[in-house]
Scaffold this motif. Structure first.
Motif, PDB file in Angstrom:
ATOM      1  N   GLY A  52      -6.952  -8.010  -1.252  1.00  0.00           N
ATOM      2  CA  GLY A  52      -7.519  -8.685  -0.071  1.00  0.00           C
ATOM      3  C   GLY A  52      -6.477  -9.119   0.939  1.00  0.00           C
ATOM      4  O   GLY A  52      -6.812  -9.456   2.076  1.00  0.00           O
ATOM      5  N   ARG A  69      -0.201 -11.388  -5.773  1.00  0.00           N
ATOM      6  CA  ARG A  69       1.058 -11.661  -6.469  1.00  0.00           C
ATOM      7  C   ARG A  69       1.723 -12.909  -5.907  1.00  0.00           C
ATOM      8  O   ARG A  69       2.334 -13.679  -6.614  1.00  0.00           O
ATOM      9  N   TYR A  90      -0.252  -6.767 -13.952  1.00  0.00           N
ATOM     10  CA  TYR A  90      -0.163  -5.970 -15.179  1.00  0.00           C
ATOM     11  C   TYR A  90      -0.654  -6.739 -16.410  1.00  0.00           C
ATOM     12  O   TYR A  90      -0.548  -6.255 -17.531  1.00  0.00           O
ATOM     13  N   LEU A  97      -8.978  -2.890  -3.687  1.00  0.00           N
ATOM     14  CA  LEU A  97      -8.348  -2.221  -2.542  1.00  0.00           C
ATOM     15  C   LEU A  97      -6.872  -1.954  -2.798  1.00  0.00           C
ATOM     16  O   LEU A  97      -6.156  -1.484  -1.910  1.00  0.00           O
ATOM     17  N   GLY A 114      -3.469  -0.475  -3.452  1.00  0.00           N
ATOM     18  CA  GLY A 114      -2.921   0.878  -3.387  1.00  0.00           C
ATOM     19  C   GLY A 114      -1.519   0.824  -2.811  1.00  0.00           C
ATOM     20  O   GLY A 114      -1.154  -0.136  -2.122  1.00  0.00           O
ATOM     21  N   TYR A 116       0.680  10.685  -4.957  1.00  0.00           N
ATOM     22  CA  TYR A 116      -0.249   9.680  -4.417  1.00  0.00           C
ATOM     23  C   TYR A 116      -1.674  10.212  -4.560  1.00  0.00           C
ATOM     24  O   TYR A 116      -2.559   9.537  -5.090  1.00  0.00           O
ATOM     25  N   LEU A 164      -7.350   8.412   7.631  1.00  0.00           N
ATOM     26  CA  LEU A 164      -6.465   7.390   8.186  1.00  0.00           C
ATOM     27  C   LEU A 164      -7.315   6.251   8.757  1.00  0.00           C
ATOM     28  O   LEU A 164      -8.276   6.510   9.477  1.00  0.00           O
TER      29      LEU A 164
HETATM   30  N1  LIG Z   1      -4.720   2.208   5.560  1.00  0.00           N
HETATM   31  C1  LIG Z   1      -5.132   3.464   5.495  1.00  0.00           C
HETATM   32  O1  LIG Z   1      -5.021   4.245   6.455  1.00  0.00           O
HETATM   33  C2  LIG Z   1      -5.772   3.977   4.225  1.00  0.00           C
HETATM   34  C3  LIG Z   1      -6.290   5.273   4.198  1.00  0.00           C
HETATM   35  C4  LIG Z   1      -6.873   5.760   3.029  1.00  0.00           C
HETATM   36  C5  LIG Z   1      -6.955   4.941   1.903  1.00  0.00           C
HETATM   37  N2  LIG Z   1      -6.425   3.685   1.953  1.00  0.00           N
HETATM   38  C6  LIG Z   1      -6.497   2.864   0.736  1.00  0.00           C
HETATM   39  O2  LIG Z   1      -7.077   1.620   1.051  1.00  0.00           O
HETATM   40  C7  LIG Z   1      -6.511   0.588   0.241  1.00  0.00           C
HETATM   41  C8  LIG Z   1      -6.022  -0.527   1.134  1.00  0.00           C
HETATM   42  O3  LIG Z   1      -5.121   0.015   2.084  1.00  0.00           O
HETATM   43  P1  LIG Z   1      -4.334  -0.927   3.097  1.00  0.00           P
HETATM   44  O4  LIG Z   1      -3.910  -0.057   4.227  1.00  0.00           O
HETATM   45  O5  LIG Z   1      -5.107  -2.164   3.348  1.00  0.00           O
HETATM   46  O6  LIG Z   1      -3.046  -1.247   2.221  1.00  0.00           O
HETATM   47  P2  LIG Z   1      -1.990  -2.442   2.374  1.00  0.00           P
HETATM   48  O7  LIG Z   1      -2.103  -3.110   3.682  1.00  0.00           O
HETATM   49  O8  LIG Z   1      -0.676  -1.873   1.999  1.00  0.00           O
HETATM   50  O9  LIG Z   1      -2.452  -3.450   1.253  1.00  0.00           O
HETATM   51  C9  LIG Z   1      -2.333  -3.111  -0.088  1.00  0.00           C
HETATM   52  C10 LIG Z   1      -2.800  -4.253  -0.967  1.00  0.00           C
HETATM   53  O10 LIG Z   1      -2.430  -3.914  -2.300  1.00  0.00           O
HETATM   54  C11 LIG Z   1      -1.653  -4.965  -2.863  1.00  0.00           C
HETATM   55  N3  LIG Z   1      -0.586  -4.423  -3.695  1.00  0.00           N
HETATM   56  C12 LIG Z   1       0.346  -3.515  -3.359  1.00  0.00           C
HETATM   57  N4  LIG Z   1       1.158  -3.266  -4.408  1.00  0.00           N
HETATM   58  C13 LIG Z   1       0.714  -4.044  -5.412  1.00  0.00           C
HETATM   59  C14 LIG Z   1       1.145  -4.246  -6.753  1.00  0.00           C
HETATM   60  N5  LIG Z   1       2.201  -3.622  -7.260  1.00  0.00           N
HETATM   61  N6  LIG Z   1       0.457  -5.120  -7.498  1.00  0.00           N
HETATM   62  C15 LIG Z   1      -0.609  -5.798  -6.998  1.00  0.00           C
HETATM   63  N7  LIG Z   1      -1.054  -5.655  -5.740  1.00  0.00           N
HETATM   64  C16 LIG Z   1      -0.395  -4.790  -4.972  1.00  0.00           C
HETATM   65  C17 LIG Z   1      -1.050  -5.681  -1.676  1.00  0.00           C
HETATM   66  O11 LIG Z   1      -0.804  -7.009  -2.089  1.00  0.00           O
HETATM   67  P3  LIG Z   1       0.466  -7.843  -1.598  1.00  0.00           P
HETATM   68  O12 LIG Z   1      -0.040  -8.610  -0.423  1.00  0.00           O
HETATM   69  O13 LIG Z   1       0.771  -8.665  -2.774  1.00  0.00           O
HETATM   70  O14 LIG Z   1       1.540  -6.841  -1.261  1.00  0.00           O
HETATM   71  C18 LIG Z   1      -2.146  -5.579  -0.637  1.00  0.00           C
HETATM   72  O15 LIG Z   1      -3.101  -6.600  -0.816  1.00  0.00           O
HETATM   73  C19 LIG Z   1      -5.408   1.270  -0.577  1.00  0.00           C
HETATM   74  O16 LIG Z   1      -5.913   1.569  -1.847  1.00  0.00           O
HETATM   75  C20 LIG Z   1      -5.119   2.538   0.186  1.00  0.00           C
HETATM   76  O17 LIG Z   1      -4.640   3.574  -0.635  1.00  0.00           O
HETATM   77  C21 LIG Z   1      -5.844   3.182   3.079  1.00  0.00           C
END
Ligand SMILES: NC(=O)c1ccc[n+]([C@@H]2O[C@H](COP(=O)([O-])OP(=O)(O)OC[C@H]3O[C@@H](n4cnc5c(N)ncnc54)[C@H](OP(=O)(O)O)[C@@H]3O)[C@@H](O)[C@H]2O)c1
Length: 308
Positions: free
Chosen positions: A11, A35, A60, A78, A80, A129, A154
């Motif tokens: 979130g 975290r 984990y 969410l 990733g 990925y 995207l």
């Molecule tokens: N953005 C896009 O264009 C896009 C496109 C296709 C799919 N997606 C998918 O949509 C989801 C959200 O994307 P987003 O763009 O919002 O990503 P984001 O801004 O990078 O946010 C990722 C989230 O995952 C958490 N996270 C990352 N590494 C972690 C770890 N090792 N352990 C626990 N939590 C962790 C982060 O928490 P922290 O705040 O603690 O870092 C953050 O809340 C992802 O699964 C991504 O693959 C995104």
């Protein structure tokens, strides 16, 4: 959603913040396991006092994940990553953690599980990925067959990682790299539409066990996206084609940096179109008309215009 307990893993991220805000507006009581709660304090202002709780977790630790799912009506994952760093490997985050969340949701009797995957998810992809996103989907469906899965192309919006990053780079760099000459095609989806799709699905029992591919109304090449972005911010920059091999060499060195600007795996992702598959369920199956990039992007990229 009034008064419903919702747990949103991830979130604190780009899509997560919009989702938390959307569920808060509908009166849900929201838990956001993170975290580092200090880095996610901005989420608290999206609801009234006590509506949004940040929980510090070790992602984990299975018991902690289970505890986060307890008493929740809806669990959303969410989480990733785009590159591996230390203990955060693609396998651990996209498969193992996704599976733990799904198993915990099933065990705690959670009514709905929404899982965020990606349009690139494919078991035979060259990108780890993409492979792990696909294997993550399988693991989630095995543990919780009624989960609803979303695969966006995207995603763009005021806090996105793509247009903001490249607009920032354009301010000081005379050149923008077009990996593989920028021919691959994408179908960008607006973050508020993605969030609306998740909210709608959460309310519709018919969406259980289904996979939705989320893309905007138009397909663009990578090059067209850069051209449009540069037009909005009133900058002329050289779009320099970068062969995949050279991009992979740059990616190799990028992987040594704390926050890699590019990795070899990301280059592999850019070797394939990222557009909706024929016959897939989409926004329209959830009653949503996706927004045009042209109407949204200028609203938030104008802040990068160089003032003369
Ligand atoms: N953005 C896009 O264009 C896009 C496109 C296709 C799919 N997606 C998918 O949509 C989801 C959200 O994307 P987003 O763009 O919002 O990503 P984001 O801004 O990078 O946010 C990722 C989230 O995952 C958490 N996270 C990352 N590494 C972690 C770890 N090792 N352990 C626990 N939590 C962790 C982060 O928490 P922290 O705040 O603690 O870092 C953050 O809340 C992802 O699964 C991504 O693959 C995104």
């Amino acid at each position: 959603m009034q008064g419903k307990q919702v747990t949103i893993f991830g979130g604190s991220g780009f899509i997560g913040r919009s989702l938390v805000q959307r569920f808060a507006r509908e009166g849900a009581i929201i838990r956001v396991p993170v975290r580092n709660p200090d880095h996610a304090l901005f989420l608290k202002t999206m609801g009234h006092v006590g509506q949004i709780t940040l929980l510090k977790i070790n992602p984990y630790n299975k018991q902690e994940i289970e505890a986060c799912c307890a008493d929740s009506e809806i669990v959303i994952n969410l989480i990733g990553i785009l590159y591996e760093k230390g203990s955060s490997t693609f396998k651990r985050i996209h498969i193992d953690l996704a599976e733990t969340i799904a198993k915990s949701a099933a065990q705690k009797g959670v009514k709905r599980l929404l899982h965020m995957s990606a349009l690139s998810a494919e078991p035979t992809s060259k990108s780890v990925y993409a492979i792990t996103k696909s294997q993550g989907e399988q693991a989630v469906l095995k543990a919780y067959p009624q989960a609803t899965i979303f695969r966006p192309s995207l995603v763009f919006g005021p806090h996105d990682h793509f247009f903001n990053r490249f607009s920032e780079i354009s301010r000081f760099s005379p050149v923008l790299p077009l990996i593989g000459s920028g021919k691959i095609r994408l179908q960008p989806a607006y973050v508020e539409d993605v969030v609306e799709a998740m909210m709608t699905a959460a309310k519709q029992p018919e969406s259980q066990g289904k996979i939705y591919e989320l893309g905007g109304p138009k397909i663009y090449s990578f090059k067209e996206l850069f051209e449009f972005m540069l037009k909005i911010i009133h900058l002329n920059r050289l779009l320099l084609p970068l062969p995949y091999l050279i991009a992979k060499i740059i990616g190799f060195f990028g992987e040594f940096l704390p926050t890699p600007p590019l990795t070899r795996d990301q280059v592999k992702l850019l070797e394939k179109d990222n557009i909706l598959n024929k016959g897939s369920l989409t926004f329209r199956d959830l009653g949503i008309v996706p927004s045009a990039l042209e109407s949204i992007l200028p609203r938030y990229l104008s802040r990068y215009k160089i003032k003369i």
